[in-house]
Motif scaffolding. Structure first.
Motif, PDB file in Angstrom:
ATOM      1  N   LEU A 258       0.827  -1.203   0.000  1.00 40.22           N
ATOM      2  CA  LEU A 258       0.000   0.000   0.000  1.00 40.22           C
ATOM      3  C   LEU A 258       0.864   1.256   0.000  1.00 40.22           C
ATOM      4  O   LEU A 258       0.604   2.203  -0.748  1.00 40.22           O
ATOM      5  N   ASP A 259       1.933   1.253   0.788  1.00 38.26           N
ATOM      6  CA  ASP A 259       2.850   2.398   0.805  1.00 38.26           C
ATOM      7  C   ASP A 259       3.529   2.576  -0.551  1.00 38.26           C
ATOM      8  O   ASP A 259       3.662   3.709  -1.046  1.00 38.26           O
ATOM      9  N   ALA A 260       3.944   1.488  -1.163  1.00 34.36           N
ATOM     10  CA  ALA A 260       4.592   1.566  -2.477  1.00 34.36           C
ATOM     11  C   ALA A 260       3.617   2.103  -3.521  1.00 34.36           C
ATOM     12  O   ALA A 260       3.999   2.915  -4.381  1.00 34.36           O
TER      13      ALA A 260
ATOM     14  N   VAL B  19       1.994   9.261  -6.134  1.00 32.89           N
ATOM     15  CA  VAL B  19       2.534  10.613  -5.972  1.00 32.89           C
ATOM     16  C   VAL B  19       3.514  10.928  -7.099  1.00 32.89           C
ATOM     17  O   VAL B  19       3.475  12.005  -7.690  1.00 32.89           O
ATOM     18  N   ARG B  20       4.401   9.971  -7.420  1.00 36.23           N
ATOM     19  CA  ARG B  20       5.374  10.184  -8.500  1.00 36.23           C
ATOM     20  C   ARG B  20       4.691  10.457  -9.840  1.00 36.23           C
ATOM     21  O   ARG B  20       5.186  11.218 -10.651  1.00 36.23           O
ATOM     22  N   HIS B  21       3.557   9.816 -10.064  1.00 36.63           N
ATOM     23  CA  HIS B  21       2.839   9.977 -11.325  1.00 36.63           C
ATOM     24  C   HIS B  21       1.759  11.067 -11.258  1.00 36.63           C
ATOM     25  O   HIS B  21       1.042  11.283 -12.242  1.00 36.63           O
ATOM     26  N   GLY B  22       1.635  11.723 -10.113  1.00 35.04           N
ATOM     27  CA  GLY B  22       0.660  12.797  -9.978  1.00 35.04           C
ATOM     28  C   GLY B  22      -0.777  12.308 -10.047  1.00 35.04           C
ATOM     29  O   GLY B  22      -1.637  12.990 -10.594  1.00 35.04           O
TER      30      GLY B  22
ATOM     31  N   ASP C 278      -6.376   5.549  -6.255  1.00 31.04           N
ATOM     32  CA  ASP C 278      -7.308   4.819  -7.115  1.00 31.04           C
ATOM     33  C   ASP C 278      -6.892   4.894  -8.585  1.00 31.04           C
ATOM     34  O   ASP C 278      -6.913   3.889  -9.306  1.00 31.04           O
ATOM     35  N   ALA C 279      -6.513   6.088  -9.041  1.00 30.76           N
ATOM     36  CA  ALA C 279      -6.101   6.251 -10.437  1.00 30.76           C
ATOM     37  C   ALA C 279      -4.840   5.452 -10.740  1.00 30.76           C
ATOM     38  O   ALA C 279      -4.701   4.874 -11.822  1.00 30.76           O
ATOM     39  N   GLU C 280      -3.932   5.398  -9.799  1.00 26.60           N
ATOM     40  CA  GLU C 280      -2.697   4.626  -9.993  1.00 26.60           C
ATOM     41  C   GLU C 280      -2.993   3.138 -10.095  1.00 26.60           C
ATOM     42  O   GLU C 280      -2.459   2.454 -10.969  1.00 26.60           O
ATOM     43  N   VAL C 281      -3.850   2.641  -9.234  1.00 24.98           N
ATOM     44  CA  VAL C 281      -4.216   1.215  -9.284  1.00 24.98           C
ATOM     45  C   VAL C 281      -4.933   0.904 -10.594  1.00 24.98           C
ATOM     46  O   VAL C 281      -4.659  -0.110 -11.245  1.00 24.98           O
ATOM     47  N   ARG C 282      -5.820   1.792 -11.032  1.00 24.34           N
ATOM     48  CA  ARG C 282      -6.496   1.584 -12.326  1.00 24.34           C
ATOM     49  C   ARG C 282      -5.483   1.528 -13.464  1.00 24.34           C
ATOM     50  O   ARG C 282      -5.550   0.662 -14.341  1.00 24.34           O
ATOM     51  N   ALA C 283      -4.517   2.444 -13.447  1.00 29.73           N
ATOM     52  CA  ALA C 283      -3.500   2.480 -14.506  1.00 29.73           C
ATOM     53  C   ALA C 283      -2.677   1.194 -14.506  1.00 29.73           C
ATOM     54  O   ALA C 283      -2.382   0.633 -15.566  1.00 29.73           O
ATOM     55  N   LEU C 284      -2.307   0.718 -13.328  1.00 31.67           N
ATOM     56  CA  LEU C 284      -1.546  -0.525 -13.231  1.00 31.67           C
ATOM     57  C   LEU C 284      -2.346  -1.716 -13.740  1.00 31.67           C
ATOM     58  O   LEU C 284      -1.818  -2.565 -14.477  1.00 31.67           O
ATOM     59  N   LEU C 285      -3.613  -1.779 -13.376  1.00 32.05           N
ATOM     60  CA  LEU C 285      -4.459  -2.889 -13.829  1.00 32.05           C
ATOM     61  C   LEU C 285      -4.664  -2.835 -15.345  1.00 32.05           C
ATOM     62  O   LEU C 285      -4.599  -3.871 -16.025  1.00 32.05           O
ATOM     63  N   GLU C 286      -4.905  -1.646 -15.875  1.00 30.30           N
ATOM     64  CA  GLU C 286      -5.092  -1.513 -17.318  1.00 30.30           C
ATOM     65  C   GLU C 286      -3.837  -1.942 -18.071  1.00 30.30           C
ATOM     66  O   GLU C 286      -3.914  -2.634 -19.088  1.00 30.30           O
ATOM     67  N   GLU C 287      -2.680  -1.533 -17.583  1.00 26.75           N
ATOM     68  CA  GLU C 287      -1.418  -1.909 -18.221  1.00 26.75           C
ATOM     69  C   GLU C 287      -1.192  -3.422 -18.150  1.00 26.75           C
ATOM     70  O   GLU C 287      -0.701  -4.029 -19.103  1.00 26.75           O
ATOM     71  N   ALA C 288      -1.576  -4.027 -17.044  1.00 24.76           N
ATOM     72  CA  ALA C 288      -1.359  -5.464 -16.859  1.00 24.76           C
ATOM     73  C   ALA C 288      -2.222  -6.319 -17.779  1.00 24.76           C
ATOM     74  O   ALA C 288      -1.805  -7.409 -18.172  1.00 24.76           O
TER      75      ALA C 288
END
Length: 86
Positions: free
Chosen positions: A17-19, A25-28, A32-42
């Motif tokens: 969760l911390d990672a 934060v690094r991707h601005g 939730d948006a970061e998890v969506r982006a990771l899932l979409e990419e996967a």
């Protein structure tokens, strides 16, 4: 109003969760948006198969010589003749 599906993830470690938060934060983005982006990419297809890459692979598998490749590249460059249906 269109309702979007919800995904719940149980038993996520604090380290993961911390990672995810740091990555967001690094991707601005929000978490939730970061998890969506990771899932979409996967789950997206691994890129389109490009014709040039496919032909190069076929050539490597066929073990074409340099002379054969040169002959292939010396194809007729003239314009096609129009079709006459009479």
């Amino acid at each position: 109003m269109l309702l979007m599906p919800v995904l719940r993830i149980d038993d996520l470690s604090d380290a993961v969760l911390d990672a995810l938060r740091q990555r967001a934060v690094r991707h601005g983005r929000s978490l939730d948006a970061e998890v969506r982006a990771l899932l979409e990419e996967a789950v997206k297809p691994q890129g389109r198969l490009k014709l040039g890459s496919l032909l190069a692979d076929i050539g490597r598998q066929a073990k074409l010589t340099d002379e054969e490749v040169t002959l292939i590249n010396q194809r007729d460059q003239s314009l096609p003749c129009p079709v006459n249906f009479e």
